[in-house]
Design a protein around this motif. Structure first.
Motif, PDB file in Angstrom:
ATOM      1  N   HIS A  38      -5.094   9.891   0.588  1.00  0.00           N
ATOM      2  CA  HIS A  38      -4.338   8.637   0.437  1.00  0.00           C
ATOM      3  C   HIS A  38      -5.074   7.610  -0.394  1.00  0.00           C
ATOM      4  O   HIS A  38      -6.297   7.664  -0.546  1.00  0.00           O
ATOM      5  N   CYS A  39      -4.283   6.671  -0.922  1.00  0.00           N
ATOM      6  CA  CYS A  39      -4.875   5.488  -1.535  1.00  0.00           C
ATOM      7  C   CYS A  39      -5.463   4.660  -0.416  1.00  0.00           C
ATOM      8  O   CYS A  39      -4.863   4.509   0.645  1.00  0.00           O
ATOM      9  N   HIS A  40      -6.649   4.110  -0.635  1.00  0.00           N
ATOM     10  CA  HIS A  40      -7.303   3.379   0.440  1.00  0.00           C
ATOM     11  C   HIS A  40      -7.088   1.880   0.371  1.00  0.00           C
ATOM     12  O   HIS A  40      -7.635   1.133   1.199  1.00  0.00           O
ATOM     13  N   LEU A  41      -6.333   1.373  -0.587  1.00  0.00           N
ATOM     14  CA  LEU A  41      -5.971  -0.048  -0.525  1.00  0.00           C
ATOM     15  C   LEU A  41      -5.054  -0.229   0.682  1.00  0.00           C
ATOM     16  O   LEU A  41      -4.001   0.410   0.752  1.00  0.00           O
ATOM     17  N   PRO A  42      -5.435  -1.068   1.636  1.00  0.00           N
ATOM     18  CA  PRO A  42      -4.641  -1.154   2.870  1.00  0.00           C
ATOM     19  C   PRO A  42      -3.150  -1.390   2.630  1.00  0.00           C
ATOM     20  O   PRO A  42      -2.316  -0.767   3.271  1.00  0.00           O
ATOM     21  N   HIS A  43      -2.811  -2.249   1.697  1.00  0.00           N
ATOM     22  CA  HIS A  43      -1.387  -2.510   1.460  1.00  0.00           C
ATOM     23  C   HIS A  43      -0.676  -1.325   0.818  1.00  0.00           C
ATOM     24  O   HIS A  43       0.543  -1.295   0.746  1.00  0.00           O
ATOM     25  N   HIS A  44      -1.444  -0.378   0.318  1.00  0.00           N
ATOM     26  CA  HIS A  44      -0.817   0.796  -0.300  1.00  0.00           C
ATOM     27  C   HIS A  44      -0.631   1.926   0.703  1.00  0.00           C
ATOM     28  O   HIS A  44      -0.203   3.010   0.357  1.00  0.00           O
ATOM     29  N   MET A  45      -0.986   1.647   1.947  1.00  0.00           N
ATOM     30  CA  MET A  45      -0.782   2.617   3.030  1.00  0.00           C
ATOM     31  C   MET A  45       0.318   2.120   3.951  1.00  0.00           C
ATOM     32  O   MET A  45       0.316   2.356   5.151  1.00  0.00           O
ATOM     33  N   ASP A  57      -1.659  -1.501 -10.532  1.00  0.00           N
ATOM     34  CA  ASP A  57      -2.845  -1.484  -9.677  1.00  0.00           C
ATOM     35  C   ASP A  57      -3.670  -0.212  -9.881  1.00  0.00           C
ATOM     36  O   ASP A  57      -3.136   0.832 -10.239  1.00  0.00           O
ATOM     37  N   HIS A  58      -4.954  -0.332  -9.613  1.00  0.00           N
ATOM     38  CA  HIS A  58      -5.820   0.842  -9.559  1.00  0.00           C
ATOM     39  C   HIS A  58      -5.783   1.386  -8.133  1.00  0.00           C
ATOM     40  O   HIS A  58      -5.668   0.628  -7.178  1.00  0.00           O
ATOM     41  N   HIS A  59      -5.924   2.681  -7.995  1.00  0.00           N
ATOM     42  CA  HIS A  59      -5.812   3.266  -6.662  1.00  0.00           C
ATOM     43  C   HIS A  59      -7.051   4.089  -6.304  1.00  0.00           C
ATOM     44  O   HIS A  59      -7.331   5.091  -6.955  1.00  0.00           O
ATOM     45  N   PRO A  60      -7.789   3.668  -5.276  1.00  0.00           N
ATOM     46  CA  PRO A  60      -8.908   4.478  -4.793  1.00  0.00           C
ATOM     47  C   PRO A  60      -8.380   5.590  -3.886  1.00  0.00           C
ATOM     48  O   PRO A  60      -7.975   5.336  -2.753  1.00  0.00           O
ATOM     49  N   ILE A  61      -8.373   6.798  -4.383  1.00  0.00           N
ATOM     50  CA  ILE A  61      -7.787   7.906  -3.630  1.00  0.00           C
ATOM     51  C   ILE A  61      -8.874   8.622  -2.828  1.00  0.00           C
ATOM     52  O   ILE A  61      -9.879   9.067  -3.386  1.00  0.00           O
ATOM     53  N   GLY A  86       3.383   4.857   2.572  1.00  0.00           N
ATOM     54  CA  GLY A  86       2.908   4.559   1.229  1.00  0.00           C
ATOM     55  C   GLY A  86       2.305   5.771   0.549  1.00  0.00           C
ATOM     56  O   GLY A  86       2.803   6.886   0.661  1.00  0.00           O
ATOM     57  N   MET A  87       1.205   5.514  -0.153  1.00  0.00           N
ATOM     58  CA  MET A  87       0.549   6.579  -0.919  1.00  0.00           C
ATOM     59  C   MET A  87      -0.297   7.430   0.006  1.00  0.00           C
ATOM     60  O   MET A  87      -1.517   7.263   0.107  1.00  0.00           O
ATOM     61  N   MET A  88       0.369   8.337   0.708  1.00  0.00           N
ATOM     62  CA  MET A  88      -0.317   9.151   1.707  1.00  0.00           C
ATOM     63  C   MET A  88       0.316  10.521   1.776  1.00  0.00           C
ATOM     64  O   MET A  88       1.531  10.650   1.767  1.00  0.00           O
TER      65      MET A  88
HETATM   66 CU   LIG Z   1      -3.324   2.088  -4.188  1.00  0.00          CU
END
Ligand SMILES: [Cu+2]
Length: 498
Positions: A315-322, A260-264, A457-459
Protein backbone atom coordinates in the motif's frame (compact mmCIF):
# COMPACT_ATOMS: atom_id res chain seq x y z
CA UNK A 1 15.38 -12.67 7.05
CA UNK A 2 18.28 -13.86 9.14
CA UNK A 3 21.04 -11.69 7.82
CA UNK A 4 22.19 -9.66 4.93
CA UNK A 5 23.73 -12.61 3.14
CA UNK A 6 20.42 -14.43 3.25
CA UNK A 7 18.77 -11.32 1.98
CA UNK A 8 21.12 -11.02 -0.93
CA UNK A 9 20.89 -14.68 -1.73
CA UNK A 10 17.13 -14.51 -1.76
CA UNK A 11 16.57 -11.18 -3.33
CA UNK A 12 19.31 -11.30 -5.89
CA UNK A 13 17.95 -14.67 -6.82
CA UNK A 14 21.02 -16.72 -5.99
CA UNK A 15 19.38 -19.97 -5.13
CA UNK A 16 15.84 -18.72 -5.57
CA UNK A 17 13.30 -21.37 -6.34
CA UNK A 18 12.81 -22.01 -9.99
CA UNK A 19 10.45 -24.89 -9.37
CA UNK A 20 7.24 -23.03 -10.17
CA UNK A 21 5.97 -23.37 -13.69
CA UNK A 22 6.37 -19.95 -15.28
CA UNK A 23 3.72 -18.25 -17.34
CA UNK A 24 5.68 -17.36 -20.37
CA UNK A 25 5.23 -14.28 -22.45
CA UNK A 26 5.60 -16.21 -25.68
CA UNK A 27 3.31 -18.93 -24.38
CA UNK A 28 0.73 -16.35 -23.43
CA UNK A 29 0.87 -14.97 -26.90
CA UNK A 30 0.05 -18.38 -28.22
CA UNK A 31 -2.88 -18.74 -25.88
CA UNK A 32 -3.92 -15.22 -26.90
CA UNK A 33 -3.99 -16.45 -30.48
CA UNK A 34 -6.22 -19.32 -29.51
CA UNK A 35 -8.66 -16.83 -28.03
CA UNK A 36 -9.03 -15.25 -31.42
CA UNK A 37 -6.40 -12.56 -31.38
CA UNK A 38 -4.67 -12.08 -34.64
CA UNK A 39 -1.12 -12.88 -33.79
CA UNK A 40 1.71 -14.09 -35.83
CA UNK A 41 4.49 -15.63 -33.86
CA UNK A 42 6.69 -15.78 -36.95
CA UNK A 43 6.81 -12.05 -36.83
CA UNK A 44 7.84 -11.80 -33.21
CA UNK A 45 10.98 -9.75 -33.29
CA UNK A 46 13.05 -12.13 -31.29
CA UNK A 47 11.30 -15.41 -31.63
CA UNK A 48 9.57 -17.47 -29.02
CA UNK A 49 12.78 -19.31 -28.25
CA UNK A 50 14.62 -16.30 -27.03
CA UNK A 51 11.76 -14.94 -24.98
CA UNK A 52 10.71 -18.21 -23.50
CA UNK A 53 12.03 -17.17 -20.09
CA UNK A 54 10.09 -13.91 -19.94
CA UNK A 55 6.76 -13.88 -18.10
CA UNK A 56 3.88 -11.79 -19.28
CA UNK A 57 3.03 -8.82 -17.08
CA UNK A 58 -0.27 -9.02 -15.21
CA UNK A 59 -2.18 -5.81 -14.52
CA UNK A 60 -4.96 -6.87 -12.16
CA UNK A 61 -8.29 -5.17 -12.98
CA UNK A 62 -6.94 -3.73 -16.22
CA UNK A 63 -7.25 -5.49 -19.60
CA UNK A 64 -4.38 -6.28 -21.94
CA UNK A 65 -4.41 -4.66 -25.36
CA UNK A 66 -4.29 -7.17 -28.18
CA UNK A 67 -2.67 -6.39 -31.51
CA UNK A 68 -2.46 -7.58 -35.05
CA UNK A 69 0.57 -7.97 -37.25
CA UNK A 70 0.74 -5.86 -40.40
CA UNK A 71 3.85 -7.14 -42.14
CA UNK A 72 6.52 -6.71 -39.51
CA UNK A 73 4.61 -4.02 -37.64
CA UNK A 74 2.75 -4.75 -34.42
CA UNK A 75 -0.43 -2.71 -34.68
CA UNK A 76 -2.42 -1.55 -31.67
CA UNK A 77 -5.60 0.47 -31.55
CA UNK A 78 -6.39 2.86 -28.71
CA UNK A 79 -9.61 4.80 -28.41
CA UNK A 80 -9.69 7.82 -26.12
CA UNK A 81 -13.18 7.95 -24.69
CA UNK A 82 -15.33 8.62 -21.63
CA UNK A 83 -15.77 5.55 -19.43
CA UNK A 84 -18.02 4.70 -16.54
CA UNK A 85 -16.00 2.86 -13.98
CA UNK A 86 -16.84 1.28 -10.67
CA UNK A 87 -13.85 2.19 -8.54
CA UNK A 88 -15.45 0.76 -5.40
CA UNK A 89 -18.67 -1.21 -4.86
CA UNK A 90 -21.53 1.13 -5.71
CA UNK A 91 -19.24 4.03 -6.61
CA UNK A 92 -19.50 4.42 -10.36
CA UNK A 93 -17.65 7.44 -11.64
CA UNK A 94 -17.29 9.20 -14.97
CA UNK A 95 -13.69 9.00 -16.04
CA UNK A 96 -11.89 9.42 -19.32
CA UNK A 97 -9.75 6.53 -20.43
CA UNK A 98 -8.96 4.24 -23.32
CA UNK A 99 -10.96 1.36 -24.76
CA UNK A 100 -13.47 1.41 -21.94
CA UNK A 101 -10.94 1.41 -19.12
CA UNK A 102 -9.13 3.90 -16.89
CA UNK A 103 -6.26 3.28 -16.69
CA UNK A 104 -6.22 2.21 -20.32
CA UNK A 105 -5.30 -1.33 -21.38
CA UNK A 106 -1.76 -2.54 -20.90
CA UNK A 107 0.47 -2.73 -23.95
CA UNK A 108 3.28 -5.30 -24.00
CA UNK A 109 5.93 -5.41 -26.68
CA UNK A 110 9.42 -6.75 -27.16
CA UNK A 111 12.53 -4.62 -27.34
CA UNK A 112 13.24 -3.98 -31.00
CA UNK A 113 9.61 -4.21 -32.13
CA UNK A 114 8.27 -1.94 -34.81
CA UNK A 115 5.01 -0.67 -33.35
CA UNK A 116 2.06 1.22 -34.81
CA UNK A 117 -0.58 2.68 -32.52
CA UNK A 118 -3.74 4.05 -34.03
CA UNK A 119 -5.25 6.58 -31.65
CA UNK A 120 -8.86 7.57 -32.21
CA UNK A 121 -10.29 10.47 -30.30
CA UNK A 122 -13.86 9.87 -29.14
CA UNK A 123 -13.70 12.64 -26.57
CA UNK A 124 -15.64 15.88 -26.92
CA UNK A 125 -12.37 17.84 -27.10
CA UNK A 126 -8.89 17.59 -28.54
CA UNK A 127 -6.31 15.21 -27.10
CA UNK A 128 -2.78 14.06 -27.79
CA UNK A 129 -0.94 10.90 -26.82
CA UNK A 130 2.48 11.07 -25.27
CA UNK A 131 4.78 8.05 -25.02
CA UNK A 132 6.44 8.73 -21.70
CA UNK A 133 10.19 8.19 -21.79
CA UNK A 134 10.26 6.79 -25.32
CA UNK A 135 13.22 7.64 -27.49
CA UNK A 136 11.25 8.11 -30.65
CA UNK A 137 11.37 10.70 -33.45
CA UNK A 138 10.12 14.09 -32.33
CA UNK A 139 7.05 14.02 -34.56
CA UNK A 140 5.93 10.82 -32.75
CA UNK A 141 6.30 12.30 -29.24
CA UNK A 142 2.69 13.41 -28.93
CA UNK A 143 3.43 16.87 -27.55
CA UNK A 144 0.42 18.90 -28.71
CA UNK A 145 1.28 22.11 -30.50
CA UNK A 146 5.00 21.46 -30.75
CA UNK A 147 5.40 18.01 -32.24
CA UNK A 148 1.94 17.62 -33.75
CA UNK A 149 -1.47 19.22 -33.98
CA UNK A 150 -3.76 17.99 -31.24
CA UNK A 151 -6.09 15.20 -32.36
CA UNK A 152 -9.50 16.86 -32.77
CA UNK A 153 -12.69 15.26 -31.47
CA UNK A 154 -13.56 12.52 -33.94
CA UNK A 155 -10.02 12.60 -35.30
CA UNK A 156 -7.25 10.03 -35.54
CA UNK A 157 -3.48 10.08 -35.31
CA UNK A 158 -1.28 7.15 -36.22
CA UNK A 159 1.91 6.79 -34.24
CA UNK A 160 4.64 4.49 -35.48
CA UNK A 161 8.11 3.83 -34.18
CA UNK A 162 10.73 1.19 -33.49
CA UNK A 163 11.39 0.54 -29.82
CA UNK A 164 14.98 -0.05 -28.82
CA UNK A 165 14.38 0.38 -25.07
CA UNK A 166 13.29 -2.07 -22.36
CA UNK A 167 11.47 -1.52 -19.09
CA UNK A 168 8.30 -0.12 -17.53
CA UNK A 169 6.92 2.75 -19.55
CA UNK A 170 3.52 4.31 -19.94
CA UNK A 171 1.37 6.26 -22.33
CA UNK A 172 -0.80 9.21 -21.34
CA UNK A 173 -2.73 12.11 -22.72
CA UNK A 174 -0.49 15.16 -22.83
CA UNK A 175 -3.36 17.39 -21.78
CA UNK A 176 -2.89 17.98 -18.05
CA UNK A 177 -6.51 17.90 -16.94
CA UNK A 178 -7.16 14.78 -19.01
CA UNK A 179 -4.31 13.09 -17.14
CA UNK A 180 -6.19 13.79 -13.93
CA UNK A 181 -9.40 12.07 -15.02
CA UNK A 182 -7.82 8.75 -15.93
CA UNK A 183 -5.94 8.96 -19.22
CA UNK A 184 -2.88 6.78 -18.73
CA UNK A 185 -1.90 3.19 -19.46
CA UNK A 186 1.07 0.88 -18.92
CA UNK A 187 3.48 0.19 -21.78
CA UNK A 188 5.82 -2.69 -21.01
CA UNK A 189 8.88 -3.29 -23.16
CA UNK A 190 10.27 -6.78 -22.60
CA UNK A 191 14.05 -6.99 -22.92
CA UNK A 192 15.83 -8.79 -25.74
CA UNK A 193 18.00 -10.55 -23.20
CA UNK A 194 15.85 -11.70 -20.27
CA UNK A 195 16.57 -9.94 -17.00
CA UNK A 196 18.63 -11.85 -14.48
CA UNK A 197 17.54 -13.26 -12.16
CA UNK A 198 14.30 -14.06 -13.92
CA UNK A 199 10.99 -13.32 -12.23
CA UNK A 200 8.30 -15.97 -11.83
CA UNK A 201 5.57 -13.38 -11.46
CA UNK A 202 5.46 -9.93 -12.99
CA UNK A 203 2.78 -7.40 -12.05
CA UNK A 204 2.08 -3.77 -12.92
CA UNK A 205 0.11 -1.29 -10.84
CA UNK A 206 -0.87 2.21 -11.94
CA UNK A 207 -1.60 4.74 -9.20
CA UNK A 208 -4.26 7.39 -9.72
CA UNK A 209 -6.11 9.83 -7.51
CA UNK A 210 -9.42 11.58 -7.86
CA UNK A 211 -11.29 14.32 -6.04
CA UNK A 212 -14.93 13.33 -6.21
CA UNK A 213 -17.44 15.13 -4.04
CA UNK A 214 -20.34 13.22 -2.48
CA UNK A 215 -23.22 12.58 -4.87
CA UNK A 216 -21.18 13.64 -7.87
CA UNK A 217 -19.75 11.23 -10.41
CA UNK A 218 -17.24 13.44 -12.14
CA UNK A 219 -13.78 13.99 -10.62
CA UNK A 220 -12.84 17.59 -10.04
CA UNK A 221 -9.51 17.77 -11.85
CA UNK A 222 -8.77 21.25 -10.45
CA UNK A 223 -8.96 20.10 -6.85
CA UNK A 224 -5.71 19.45 -4.99
CA UNK A 225 -7.34 17.30 -2.32
CA UNK A 226 -7.96 13.74 -3.32
CA UNK A 227 -10.47 11.49 -1.62
CA UNK A 228 -10.32 8.46 -3.91
CA UNK A 229 -6.98 6.76 -4.38
CA UNK A 230 -6.70 3.82 -6.73
CA UNK A 231 -4.48 0.95 -7.79
CA UNK A 232 -5.33 -0.02 -11.37
CA UNK A 233 -8.60 1.91 -11.19
CA UNK A 234 -9.87 0.32 -7.96
CA UNK A 235 -9.85 1.56 -4.38
CA UNK A 236 -9.36 -1.00 -1.62
CA UNK A 237 -10.96 -3.40 -0.85
CA UNK A 238 -12.01 -3.58 -4.50
CA UNK A 239 -8.40 -3.98 -5.62
CA UNK A 240 -7.35 -7.46 -6.71
CA UNK A 241 -4.61 -9.14 -4.67
CA UNK A 242 -1.41 -10.29 -6.35
CA UNK A 243 -1.33 -14.06 -6.12
CA UNK A 244 2.08 -15.60 -5.63
CA UNK A 245 3.31 -19.09 -4.90
CA UNK A 246 5.59 -19.39 -1.87
CA UNK A 247 9.21 -19.15 -3.01
CA UNK A 248 8.61 -17.40 -6.29
CA UNK A 249 10.55 -14.36 -7.36
CA UNK A 250 8.20 -11.46 -7.89
CA UNK A 251 8.50 -8.23 -9.83
CA UNK A 252 6.04 -5.40 -9.23
CA UNK A 253 6.10 -2.43 -11.59
CA UNK A 254 4.69 0.70 -9.99
CA UNK A 255 3.60 3.62 -12.16
CA UNK A 256 2.49 7.01 -10.89
CA UNK A 257 0.88 9.88 -12.72
CA UNK A 258 -1.02 12.28 -10.50
CA UNK A 259 -0.52 15.24 -8.19
CA UNK A 260 1.15 13.30 -5.37
CA UNK A 261 4.15 11.06 -4.82
CA UNK A 262 3.35 7.70 -3.30
CA UNK A 263 5.58 5.80 -0.86
CA UNK A 264 4.63 2.21 -1.61
CA UNK A 265 5.26 -0.18 1.23
CA UNK A 266 5.30 -3.97 1.26
CA UNK A 267 4.77 -5.96 4.45
CA UNK A 268 6.81 -9.00 5.43
CA UNK A 269 9.55 -8.76 2.80
CA UNK A 270 12.52 -6.72 1.73
CA UNK A 271 12.76 -5.81 -1.93
CA UNK A 272 15.26 -4.22 -4.27
CA UNK A 273 14.51 -1.50 -6.80
CA UNK A 274 15.57 -2.96 -10.12
CA UNK A 275 14.18 -0.46 -12.59
CA UNK A 276 12.96 3.08 -13.13
CA UNK A 277 10.95 4.81 -15.82
CA UNK A 278 14.12 4.59 -17.91
CA UNK A 279 14.51 0.82 -17.74
CA UNK A 280 16.63 -1.70 -15.86
CA UNK A 281 19.03 -0.48 -13.18
CA UNK A 282 22.49 -2.01 -12.83
CA UNK A 283 22.55 -4.68 -10.12
CA UNK A 284 25.22 -2.74 -8.23
CA UNK A 285 22.54 -0.16 -7.34
CA UNK A 286 20.09 -2.60 -5.78
CA UNK A 287 19.96 -1.80 -2.08
CA UNK A 288 17.39 -3.43 0.20
CA UNK A 289 14.22 -1.63 1.24
CA UNK A 290 10.55 -2.20 1.88
CA UNK A 291 9.19 1.20 0.85
CA UNK A 292 9.79 2.86 -2.47
CA UNK A 293 8.83 6.42 -3.26
CA UNK A 294 7.21 6.52 -6.67
CA UNK A 295 7.27 10.15 -7.66
CA UNK A 296 4.94 11.80 -10.13
CA UNK A 297 5.72 10.70 -13.70
CA UNK A 298 8.00 7.94 -12.43
CA UNK A 299 7.91 4.19 -12.50
CA UNK A 300 9.75 1.87 -10.16
CA UNK A 301 10.27 -1.87 -10.53
CA UNK A 302 10.77 -3.76 -7.30
CA UNK A 303 11.74 -7.41 -6.95
CA UNK A 304 11.77 -9.84 -4.08
CA UNK A 305 11.61 -13.51 -3.30
CA UNK A 306 8.26 -14.32 -1.72
CA UNK A 307 9.82 -16.34 1.06
CA UNK A 308 7.40 -15.44 3.83
CA UNK A 309 3.99 -17.08 3.51
CA UNK A 310 0.88 -15.07 4.35
CA UNK A 311 -1.39 -12.28 3.14
CA UNK A 312 0.80 -9.22 3.07
CA UNK A 313 -0.40 -5.68 2.58
CA UNK A 314 1.03 -3.63 -0.27
CA UNK A 315 0.00 0.00 0.00
CA UNK A 316 0.79 3.66 -0.27
CA UNK A 317 1.85 4.79 3.17
CA UNK A 318 0.51 8.34 3.03
CA UNK A 319 -2.23 8.05 5.67
CA UNK A 320 -4.81 9.90 3.58
CA UNK A 321 -4.10 7.56 0.69
CA UNK A 322 -5.19 4.58 2.78
CA UNK A 323 -8.74 5.84 3.02
CA UNK A 324 -11.83 6.04 0.90
CA UNK A 325 -14.19 8.92 0.35
CA UNK A 326 -12.56 11.12 2.99
CA UNK A 327 -15.81 12.98 3.34
CA UNK A 328 -14.83 15.22 6.20
CA UNK A 329 -12.33 17.04 4.09
CA UNK A 330 -14.97 18.32 1.72
CA UNK A 331 -16.63 20.41 4.35
CA UNK A 332 -19.82 20.69 6.32
CA UNK A 333 -22.11 19.54 3.53
CA UNK A 334 -21.09 15.95 3.94
CA UNK A 335 -21.01 16.05 7.71
CA UNK A 336 -24.65 16.51 8.49
CA UNK A 337 -24.45 16.77 12.21
CA UNK A 338 -26.64 19.82 12.16
CA UNK A 339 -26.82 20.10 8.43
CA UNK A 340 -24.96 22.86 6.66
CA UNK A 341 -25.13 26.08 8.66
CA UNK A 342 -27.60 28.62 7.33
CA UNK A 343 -26.04 31.20 5.13
CA UNK A 344 -23.19 28.98 4.02
CA UNK A 345 -23.59 28.52 0.31
CA UNK A 346 -22.71 25.41 -1.67
CA UNK A 347 -19.24 26.53 -2.69
CA UNK A 348 -18.21 27.53 0.80
CA UNK A 349 -19.74 24.37 2.16
CA UNK A 350 -17.57 22.39 -0.16
CA UNK A 351 -14.50 24.39 0.72
CA UNK A 352 -14.41 26.29 -2.57
CA UNK A 353 -13.40 29.92 -2.65
CA UNK A 354 -15.71 32.65 -3.86
CA UNK A 355 -13.27 35.47 -3.32
CA UNK A 356 -9.76 36.09 -2.16
CA UNK A 357 -7.02 33.55 -1.88
CA UNK A 358 -6.83 30.43 0.23
CA UNK A 359 -4.30 32.11 2.49
CA UNK A 360 -6.17 35.37 2.97
CA UNK A 361 -7.14 36.46 6.45
CA UNK A 362 -10.75 35.67 5.73
CA UNK A 363 -10.24 32.22 4.27
CA UNK A 364 -6.93 31.06 5.63
CA UNK A 365 -7.98 29.68 8.97
CA UNK A 366 -10.92 27.74 7.60
CA UNK A 367 -9.36 26.36 4.47
CA UNK A 368 -6.18 24.73 5.63
CA UNK A 369 -5.07 21.63 3.84
CA UNK A 370 -7.60 19.03 4.80
CA UNK A 371 -10.15 19.64 7.40
CA UNK A 372 -11.28 23.21 7.67
CA UNK A 373 -9.77 23.46 11.12
CA UNK A 374 -10.71 26.70 12.81
CA UNK A 375 -13.82 27.39 10.80
CA UNK A 376 -16.61 28.51 13.13
CA UNK A 377 -19.04 26.53 11.02
CA UNK A 378 -17.03 23.41 11.61
CA UNK A 379 -17.53 20.90 14.35
CA UNK A 380 -14.97 20.09 16.98
CA UNK A 381 -14.24 16.56 15.85
CA UNK A 382 -12.88 16.20 12.43
CA UNK A 383 -13.48 12.78 11.08
CA UNK A 384 -17.09 11.84 11.30
CA UNK A 385 -20.54 12.94 12.36
CA UNK A 386 -21.11 9.69 14.14
CA UNK A 387 -22.02 8.97 17.69
CA UNK A 388 -20.34 6.12 19.48
CA UNK A 389 -22.24 2.90 19.14
CA UNK A 390 -24.62 4.23 16.55
CA UNK A 391 -23.07 2.94 13.40
CA UNK A 392 -26.23 3.00 11.35
CA UNK A 393 -26.18 6.75 11.40
CA UNK A 394 -23.50 6.46 8.79
CA UNK A 395 -26.13 6.02 6.13
CA UNK A 396 -26.38 9.80 6.26
CA UNK A 397 -23.48 9.64 3.86
CA UNK A 398 -24.79 7.63 0.97
CA UNK A 399 -21.47 7.26 -0.78
CA UNK A 400 -19.79 5.32 1.95
CA UNK A 401 -22.56 2.90 2.57
CA UNK A 402 -23.48 0.84 -0.41
CA UNK A 403 -25.95 -1.93 0.27
CA UNK A 404 -24.51 -5.16 1.48
CA UNK A 405 -22.03 -3.84 3.97
CA UNK A 406 -21.71 -5.95 7.02
CA UNK A 407 -22.40 -3.13 9.45
CA UNK A 408 -21.40 -4.61 12.74
CA UNK A 409 -20.95 -2.08 15.51
CA UNK A 410 -17.51 -0.58 15.92
CA UNK A 411 -15.98 -1.17 19.29
CA UNK A 412 -15.73 2.10 21.15
CA UNK A 413 -15.62 2.87 24.82
CA UNK A 414 -18.62 4.29 26.66
CA UNK A 415 -16.99 7.65 27.17
CA UNK A 416 -15.61 7.84 23.64
CA UNK A 417 -17.34 11.13 22.84
CA UNK A 418 -15.71 12.84 25.79
CA UNK A 419 -12.24 11.99 24.56
CA UNK A 420 -10.73 14.82 22.53
CA UNK A 421 -9.89 13.65 19.05
CA UNK A 422 -12.49 10.91 18.93
CA UNK A 423 -13.23 9.48 16.47
CA UNK A 424 -10.17 8.86 14.35
CA UNK A 425 -10.57 5.46 12.72
CA UNK A 426 -13.59 4.11 14.55
CA UNK A 427 -15.90 4.86 11.66
CA UNK A 428 -13.36 5.08 8.87
CA UNK A 429 -12.09 1.54 9.03
CA UNK A 430 -13.05 -1.50 11.00
CA UNK A 431 -15.71 -4.18 11.04
CA UNK A 432 -18.51 -1.79 10.15
CA UNK A 433 -16.84 -1.02 6.85
CA UNK A 434 -16.42 -4.67 5.94
CA UNK A 435 -17.90 -5.82 2.65
CA UNK A 436 -16.26 -9.17 2.03
CA UNK A 437 -19.19 -10.45 -0.03
CA UNK A 438 -19.37 -7.37 -2.22
CA UNK A 439 -15.78 -7.71 -3.32
CA UNK A 440 -15.77 -11.48 -3.47
CA UNK A 441 -13.48 -12.91 -6.17
CA UNK A 442 -11.13 -15.87 -6.51
CA UNK A 443 -8.11 -13.82 -5.49
CA UNK A 444 -9.76 -13.01 -2.14
CA UNK A 445 -10.58 -16.62 -1.35
CA UNK A 446 -9.55 -17.64 2.15
CA UNK A 447 -8.80 -14.18 3.54
CA UNK A 448 -9.78 -13.65 7.17
CA UNK A 449 -13.46 -12.76 7.58
CA UNK A 450 -13.89 -9.01 7.89
CA UNK A 451 -10.59 -8.28 6.13
CA UNK A 452 -12.24 -5.80 3.79
CA UNK A 453 -13.13 -3.40 6.59
CA UNK A 454 -9.50 -2.44 6.91
CA UNK A 455 -8.57 -2.01 3.26
CA UNK A 456 -9.06 1.33 1.59
CA UNK A 457 -7.49 3.56 -1.00
CA UNK A 458 -4.18 2.50 -2.49
CA UNK A 459 -4.06 -0.91 -0.87
CA UNK A 460 -3.92 -4.49 -1.94
CA UNK A 461 -2.36 -7.76 -0.83
CA UNK A 462 0.56 -9.79 -2.01
CA UNK A 463 -0.70 -13.23 -1.07
CA UNK A 464 2.24 -15.60 -0.65
CA UNK A 465 0.54 -18.98 -0.72
CA UNK A 466 1.56 -22.57 -0.12
CA UNK A 467 1.18 -24.70 -3.28
CA UNK A 468 -2.22 -26.20 -2.42
CA UNK A 469 -3.85 -22.86 -1.65
CA UNK A 470 -2.21 -21.31 -4.66
CA UNK A 471 -3.54 -24.05 -6.95
CA UNK A 472 -6.98 -23.72 -5.43
CA UNK A 473 -7.18 -20.01 -6.25
CA UNK A 474 -5.85 -20.58 -9.76
CA UNK A 475 -8.54 -23.21 -10.22
CA UNK A 476 -11.25 -20.83 -9.00
CA UNK A 477 -9.92 -18.15 -11.29
CA UNK A 478 -10.00 -20.48 -14.28
CA UNK A 479 -13.57 -21.44 -13.49
CA UNK A 480 -14.60 -17.81 -13.23
CA UNK A 481 -12.93 -16.95 -16.54
CA UNK A 482 -14.83 -19.81 -18.11
CA UNK A 483 -18.13 -18.40 -16.90
CA UNK A 484 -17.50 -14.91 -18.16
CA UNK A 485 -18.66 -13.95 -21.62
CA UNK A 486 -15.56 -13.31 -23.69
CA UNK A 487 -14.87 -9.61 -23.71
CA UNK A 488 -12.02 -8.85 -26.01
CA UNK A 489 -11.08 -5.60 -27.53
CA UNK A 490 -10.16 -6.59 -31.02
CA UNK A 491 -8.01 -4.34 -33.10
CA UNK A 492 -8.85 -4.51 -36.75
CA UNK A 493 -12.39 -5.53 -35.92
CA UNK A 494 -15.51 -3.46 -35.72
CA UNK A 495 -15.21 -1.60 -32.46
CA UNK A 496 -18.30 -1.28 -30.33
CA UNK A 497 -18.09 2.49 -30.48
CA UNK A 498 -17.85 2.70 -34.22
CU1 LIG B 1 -0.07 7.85 -1.91
Amino acid sequence: MKNRRDFLRNTLGLGASLAAAPRLFAAEQESGASMGMDMNLDHMSHGAQRNSRIVSVETPDVPQLSWRMDGNVKEFHLIAEPVKQEIFPGRIVDLWGYNGSAPGPTIQVNQGDRVRIIVDNHLPEATSMHWHGFEVPNEMDGAPGSSQDPIPPGGRFVYEFTLHQEGTYFYHSHMAMQEMVGMIGAFIMHPKEPYKPRADKDFAIIMQEYAILPNIQVPNSMNMEFNWLTFNGKAGPATTPLIVRHGERVRIRLINLGMDHHPIHLHGHQFVVTGTEAGRQPQSTWGPGNTVLVGVAQSRDVEFVANNPGDWMLHCHLPHHMMNQMSSMVGPMSRRRDGMPAGLDMERGMGMLRQGSATSEENGPSLGRGLGVGSPAEQTVSNSPLKAGNAMQHEDIPDVQPQGMQMSKPEVSKDANSVPGFPQDAFMEGPMMAMDQMVDKPENFGLRPGWSGFMAGMMTFVRVLPPDKYDQIMELRKKQEGNKPMKMDMPGMEHKHE
